[in-house]
Design a protein around this motif. Structure first.
Motif, PDB file in Angstrom:
ATOM      1  N   ALA A 168       0.830  -1.205   0.000  1.00 47.84           N
ATOM      2  CA  ALA A 168       0.000   0.000   0.000  1.00 47.84           C
ATOM      3  C   ALA A 168       0.868   1.261   0.000  1.00 47.84           C
ATOM      4  N   GLY A 169       1.916   1.257   0.802  1.00 46.10           N
ATOM      5  CA  GLY A 169       2.810   2.415   0.846  1.00 46.10           C
ATOM      6  C   GLY A 169       3.530   2.639  -0.469  1.00 46.10           C
ATOM      7  N   HIS A 170       4.000   1.560  -1.082  1.00 44.84           N
ATOM      8  CA  HIS A 170       4.702   1.682  -2.359  1.00 44.84           C
ATOM      9  C   HIS A 170       3.767   2.175  -3.464  1.00 44.84           C
ATOM     10  N   LEU A 171       2.517   1.719  -3.443  1.00 49.48           N
ATOM     11  CA  LEU A 171       1.547   2.175  -4.436  1.00 49.48           C
ATOM     12  C   LEU A 171       1.246   3.662  -4.273  1.00 49.48           C
ATOM     13  N   LEU A 172       1.114   4.119  -3.020  1.00 41.94           N
ATOM     14  CA  LEU A 172       0.864   5.539  -2.774  1.00 41.94           C
ATOM     15  C   LEU A 172       2.033   6.392  -3.259  1.00 41.94           C
ATOM     16  N   ILE A 173       3.254   5.948  -2.982  1.00 41.92           N
ATOM     17  CA  ILE A 173       4.436   6.680  -3.453  1.00 41.92           C
ATOM     18  C   ILE A 173       4.447   6.736  -4.978  1.00 41.92           C
ATOM     19  N   GLN A 174       4.122   5.626  -5.625  1.00 41.30           N
ATOM     20  CA  GLN A 174       4.089   5.563  -7.085  1.00 41.30           C
ATOM     21  C   GLN A 174       3.051   6.538  -7.654  1.00 41.30           C
ATOM     22  N   LEU A 175       1.849   6.545  -7.070  1.00 38.80           N
ATOM     23  CA  LEU A 175       0.775   7.395  -7.579  1.00 38.80           C
ATOM     24  C   LEU A 175       1.095   8.877  -7.395  1.00 38.80           C
ATOM     25  N   ILE A 176       1.585   9.238  -6.212  1.00 38.29           N
ATOM     26  CA  ILE A 176       1.853  10.660  -5.940  1.00 38.29           C
ATOM     27  C   ILE A 176       3.057  11.148  -6.735  1.00 38.29           C
ATOM     28  N   SER A 177       4.073  10.301  -6.906  1.00 37.11           N
ATOM     29  CA  SER A 177       5.227  10.723  -7.713  1.00 37.11           C
ATOM     30  C   SER A 177       4.830  10.898  -9.177  1.00 37.11           C
ATOM     31  N   THR A 178       3.940  10.041  -9.692  1.00 38.56           N
ATOM     32  CA  THR A 178       3.437  10.196 -11.061  1.00 38.56           C
ATOM     33  C   THR A 178       2.655  11.501 -11.194  1.00 38.56           C
ATOM     34  N   ALA A 179       1.817  11.814 -10.184  1.00 39.09           N
ATOM     35  CA  ALA A 179       1.058  13.069 -10.210  1.00 39.09           C
ATOM     36  C   ALA A 179       1.980  14.283 -10.144  1.00 39.09           C
ATOM     37  N   THR A 180       3.055  14.187  -9.371  1.00 39.15           N
ATOM     38  CA  THR A 180       4.008  15.298  -9.256  1.00 39.15           C
ATOM     39  C   THR A 180       4.634  15.620 -10.609  1.00 39.15           C
ATOM     40  N   VAL A 181       5.062  14.584 -11.329  1.00 41.99           N
ATOM     41  CA  VAL A 181       5.692  14.777 -12.646  1.00 41.99           C
ATOM     42  C   VAL A 181       4.674  15.273 -13.668  1.00 41.99           C
ATOM     43  N   ALA A 182       3.455  14.711 -13.636  1.00 39.01           N
ATOM     44  CA  ALA A 182       2.437  15.080 -14.624  1.00 39.01           C
ATOM     45  C   ALA A 182       1.956  16.516 -14.443  1.00 39.01           C
ATOM     46  N   LEU A 183       1.885  16.994 -13.197  1.00 40.96           N
ATOM     47  CA  LEU A 183       1.374  18.346 -12.935  1.00 40.96           C
ATOM     48  C   LEU A 183       2.440  19.429 -13.051  1.00 40.96           C
ATOM     49  N   PHE A 184       3.698  19.041 -13.177  1.00 42.31           N
ATOM     50  CA  PHE A 184       4.782  20.030 -13.129  1.00 42.31           C
ATOM     51  C   PHE A 184       4.670  21.071 -14.247  1.00 42.31           C
ATOM     52  N   SER A 185       4.337  20.634 -15.465  1.00 41.00           N
ATOM     53  CA  SER A 185       4.259  21.551 -16.597  1.00 41.00           C
ATOM     54  C   SER A 185       2.921  22.273 -16.670  1.00 41.00           C
ATOM     55  N   VAL A 186       1.886  21.738 -16.043  1.00 43.88           N
ATOM     56  CA  VAL A 186       0.542  22.323 -16.126  1.00 43.88           C
ATOM     57  C   VAL A 186       0.244  23.209 -14.919  1.00 43.88           C
ATOM     58  N   MET A 187       0.454  22.672 -13.719  1.00 46.16           N
ATOM     59  CA  MET A 187       0.148  23.393 -12.473  1.00 46.16           C
ATOM     60  C   MET A 187       1.340  23.272 -11.528  1.00 46.16           C
ATOM     61  N   PRO A 188       2.306  24.186 -11.649  1.00 48.11           N
ATOM     62  CA  PRO A 188       3.536  24.082 -10.835  1.00 48.11           C
ATOM     63  C   PRO A 188       3.270  24.086  -9.329  1.00 48.11           C
ATOM     64  N   MET A 189       2.313  24.900  -8.873  1.00 42.19           N
ATOM     65  CA  MET A 189       2.051  24.979  -7.434  1.00 42.19           C
ATOM     66  C   MET A 189       1.471  23.661  -6.907  1.00 42.19           C
ATOM     67  N   ALA A 190       0.547  23.072  -7.692  1.00 34.48           N
ATOM     68  CA  ALA A 190      -0.014  21.782  -7.294  1.00 34.48           C
ATOM     69  C   ALA A 190       1.056  20.696  -7.307  1.00 34.48           C
ATOM     70  N   SER A 191       1.991  20.816  -8.254  1.00 30.07           N
ATOM     71  CA  SER A 191       3.085  19.858  -8.313  1.00 30.07           C
ATOM     72  C   SER A 191       3.991  19.966  -7.087  1.00 30.07           C
ATOM     73  N   LEU A 192       4.251  21.200  -6.639  1.00 32.43           N
ATOM     74  CA  LEU A 192       5.070  21.396  -5.433  1.00 32.43           C
ATOM     75  C   LEU A 192       4.359  20.846  -4.190  1.00 32.43           C
ATOM     76  N   LEU A 193       3.028  21.039  -4.136  1.00 31.48           N
ATOM     77  CA  LEU A 193       2.256  20.496  -3.013  1.00 31.48           C
ATOM     78  C   LEU A 193       2.324  18.969  -3.011  1.00 31.48           C
ATOM     79  N   ALA A 194       2.187  18.370  -4.210  1.00 35.84           N
ATOM     80  CA  ALA A 194       2.281  16.915  -4.309  1.00 35.84           C
ATOM     81  C   ALA A 194       3.674  16.426  -3.922  1.00 35.84           C
ATOM     82  N   LEU A 195       4.707  17.213  -4.263  1.00 38.37           N
ATOM     83  CA  LEU A 195       6.078  16.855  -3.892  1.00 38.37           C
ATOM     84  C   LEU A 195       6.262  16.874  -2.381  1.00 38.37           C
ATOM     85  N   LEU A 196       5.650  17.878  -1.723  1.00 40.58           N
ATOM     86  CA  LEU A 196       5.724  17.956  -0.260  1.00 40.58           C
ATOM     87  C   LEU A 196       5.042  16.747   0.373  1.00 40.58           C
TER      88      LEU A 196
END
Length: 210
Positions: free
Chosen positions: A150-178
């Motif tokens: 479960a922990g590994h899946l959560l890390i995978q999902l949030i890291s994918t969201a961080t990369v995907a949002l970086f070019s579209v919504m930088p602030m949301a990407s930084l929040l996901a990174l945190l």
């Protein structure tokens, strides 16, 4: 095919103990950690259970290293596979059960029927207690696998969201990174706690049978 190498590799990271009085800080820290783990696991057990000190402490260090190294990038955690967890849980649980049946059969079988049980409830209670006894190794393996997966899946999902949002919504990407950083810290704690809980439950099963 590399699973055996990945399981045995963590042991190579531990410094080998020397016969000198004064050693380096890493060896001292390792010795202190092993002593603390052994004391924690052996405190509830009597002298008969102390024969298990080596195997339980070794299992604790083994699971701890595998779980923590599995959090590194481009690595694989063997304990996220149910077959691996059950292969550790079932033989050790069976060994504790057979130890009790060999040394004190009446006491071990007495756990299936608590004292003072009404006569009408005896068949149902024996069935329930037997089921709970037989389901222990499955619960041990599934708990370890499910928590880590479960922990590994959560890390995978949030890291994918961080990369995907970086070019579209930088602030949301930084929040996901945190959130990802906080989750990684939590996963380090979960990796250590699950290794401890797995071995602690085995020691409690051993305590019942010694």
């Amino acid at each position: 095919p590399l699973i055996l190498i990945s399981m045995t590799f963590p042991a190579l990271l531990l410094p080998s103990m020397s016969n000198r009085w004064v050693t380096d800080r890493l060896s001292t820290l390792q010795l202190w950690l092993v002593n603390s783990i052994t004391k924690q696991l052996m405190t509830p057990l009597n002298e008969k259970g102390h024969k298990w000190a080596l195997i339980l402490t070794s299992l604790m260090v083994f699971l701890l290293l595998i779980n923590l190294l599995g959090l590194l990038p481009y690595t694989f955690t063997p304990t996220t596979q149910l077959s691996m967890s059950l292969a550790l849980a079932f033989p050790l649980w069976l060994a504790t059960l057979l130890t009790g049946l060999r040394n004190q059969p009446s006491v071990s079988l007495g756990h299936l029927l608590p004292e003072g049980t009404p006569t009408l409830l005896i068949p149902a209670l024996v069935l329930i207690e037997t089921t709970s006894l037989l389901i222990r190794p499955l619960a041990l393996g599934v708990r370890l696998t499910a928590n880590l997966t479960a922990g590994h899946l959560l890390i995978q999902l949030i890291s994918t969201a961080t990369v995907a949002l970086f070019s579209v919504m930088p602030m949301a990407s930084l929040l996901a990174l945190l959130i990802l950083l906080l989750l990684t810290i939590l996963e380090v704690a979960v990796a250590m706690i699950q290794a401890y809980v797995f071995v602690l439950l085995l020691s409690l099963y051993l305590q019942e049978n010694t």
